[in-house]
Design an enzyme around this catalytic site. Structure first.
Site, PDB file in Angstrom:
ATOM      1  N   HIS A  75       3.084  -3.204   0.295  1.00 15.50           N
ATOM      2  CA  HIS A  75       3.971  -3.161  -0.874  1.00 15.50           C
ATOM      3  C   HIS A  75       5.255  -3.951  -0.651  1.00 15.50           C
ATOM      4  CE1 HIS A  75       1.791   0.808  -2.099  1.00 15.50           C
ATOM      5  NE2 HIS A  75       1.090  -0.263  -2.370  1.00 15.50           N
ATOM      6  N   THR A  88       9.695   9.882   4.495  1.00 15.35           N
ATOM      7  CA  THR A  88      10.468  11.046   4.052  1.00 15.35           C
ATOM      8  C   THR A  88      10.991  11.828   5.253  1.00 15.35           C
ATOM      9  OG1 THR A  88       8.419  12.283   3.783  1.00 15.35           O
ATOM     10  CG2 THR A  88       9.344  11.338   1.801  1.00 15.35           C
ATOM     11  N   ALA A 125       4.301   7.028   2.447  1.00 14.06           N
ATOM     12  CA  ALA A 125       5.633   7.579   2.173  1.00 14.06           C
ATOM     13  C   ALA A 125       5.976   8.808   3.011  1.00 14.06           C
ATOM     14  CB  ALA A 125       5.757   7.916   0.702  1.00 14.06           C
ATOM     15  N   TRP A 128       9.494   5.384  -8.278  1.00 19.05           N
ATOM     16  CA  TRP A 128       8.590   4.862  -9.306  1.00 19.05           C
ATOM     17  C   TRP A 128       8.315   5.891 -10.402  1.00 19.05           C
ATOM     18  CZ3 TRP A 128       5.652   2.141  -4.913  1.00 19.05           C
ATOM     19  CH2 TRP A 128       6.037   0.797  -4.866  1.00 19.05           C
ATOM     20  N   SER A 138      -1.222  10.078   0.732  1.00 22.92           N
ATOM     21  CA  SER A 138      -2.165  10.931   0.022  1.00 22.92           C
ATOM     22  C   SER A 138      -3.378  10.129  -0.449  1.00 22.92           C
ATOM     23  CB  SER A 138      -1.481  11.627  -1.150  1.00 22.92           C
ATOM     24  OG  SER A 138      -0.709  10.696  -1.866  1.00 22.92           O
ATOM     25  N   CYS A 160       8.131 -16.109  -1.039  1.00 20.24           N
ATOM     26  CA  CYS A 160       8.014 -17.340  -1.818  1.00 20.24           C
ATOM     27  C   CYS A 160       6.901 -17.174  -2.850  1.00 20.24           C
ATOM     28  CB  CYS A 160       7.703 -18.518  -0.906  1.00 20.24           C
ATOM     29  SG  CYS A 160       7.343 -20.032  -1.814  1.00 20.24           S
TER      30      CYS A 160
HETATM   31 ZN   LIG Z   1       7.097 -21.475   0.038  1.00 20.66          ZN
END
Ligand SMILES: [Zn+2]
Length: 234
Positions: free
Chosen positions: A109, A32, A28, A46, A174, A117
């Protein structure tokens, strides 16, 4: 560890110059610097959701956010053959937008612009407007929410390349979220040198051969410039 910035930049450039298998890992902190909210910081998306709060409104729309000098420095490394693989915890698409080749990138992520899919794991651009994959499976957001499993291909490739690396560079993470945080450990076990650029402590600081607490944009572009000079002197 406490050598001045110029010396550490020079030392980092030499490590990268000599490295045959550099692997980068971004989090992140890199985003930033492009003005994106930190997902797990005190006011992150989050963190706020865990408290039942809506995300803070973005100051600008997602697709208008541009890669910063840190992203561009990593693309330069790709161009000069000093990037074997890039592992990212970021979902903002900025690495692909900056020109990183998809086959050199694992997005642990997911990616906010892509659908995945649920049957075969393939990802496609959201802009294609599809809801069903070629295999018949359902397409849903590729972004991995807290507690969900990470995408298999990305996870597998990340560990594989970490184990092969001789230089592992952490940029803006971190290193507290596993299994992502296990990747630099995997690299260290295989004998890689570790460089960490992060504002704030990480659990692996004492294993780092070089440690930068400066902004990424104040470090990486200078390192890349220096590597290019070293290469031109060959
Ligand atoms: Zn597929």
């Amino acid at each position: 560890m406490n050598k001045n910035l110029e010396e550490r930049i020079e030392a980092f450039a030499k490590l990268l110059y000599k490295s045959r298998y550099p692997v980068f890992f971004t989090g992140a902190g890199l985003s930033t610097e492009s003005g994106l909210p930190d997902f797990r910081g005190p006011d992150g998306v989050w963190t706020r959701r865990d408290k039942g709060l809506a995300p803070r409104p973005m100051s600008k729309p997602w697709n208008s956010v541009e890669p910063n000098s840190g992203h561009l420095a990593i693309v330069e490394l790709q161009k000069i053959g000093k990037l074997r693989f890039l592992i990212s915890q970021n979902v903002d698409n900025l690495h692909l937008k900056s020109g990183i080749q998809p086959e050199l990138l694992a997005e642990l992520h997911g990616n906010i612009t892509k659908l995945r899919c649920t049957r075969c794991g393939k990802t496609i651009d959201q802009s294609a407007g599809k809801t069903i994959c070629q295999c018949g499976g359902t397409l849903t957001s590729s972004v991995v929410n807290f507690g969900q499993p990470l995408p298999e291909r990305d996870l597998y490739l990340s560990f594989e390349h970490s184990g092969k690396s001789d230089l592992f560079v952490v940029v803006g993470s971190s290193l507290v979220v596993t299994p992502a945080a296990d990747m630099p450990r995997e690299a260290l076990r295989s004998g890689a040198k570790l460089v960490i650029i992060n504002q704030g402590e990480t659990p692996l600081d004492r294993y780092a051969h070089l440690r930068f607490s400066e902004k990424i944009g104040e470090v990486l572009p200078k390192v890349v410039q220096r590597v290019k000079i070293l290469m031109s002197l060959e």
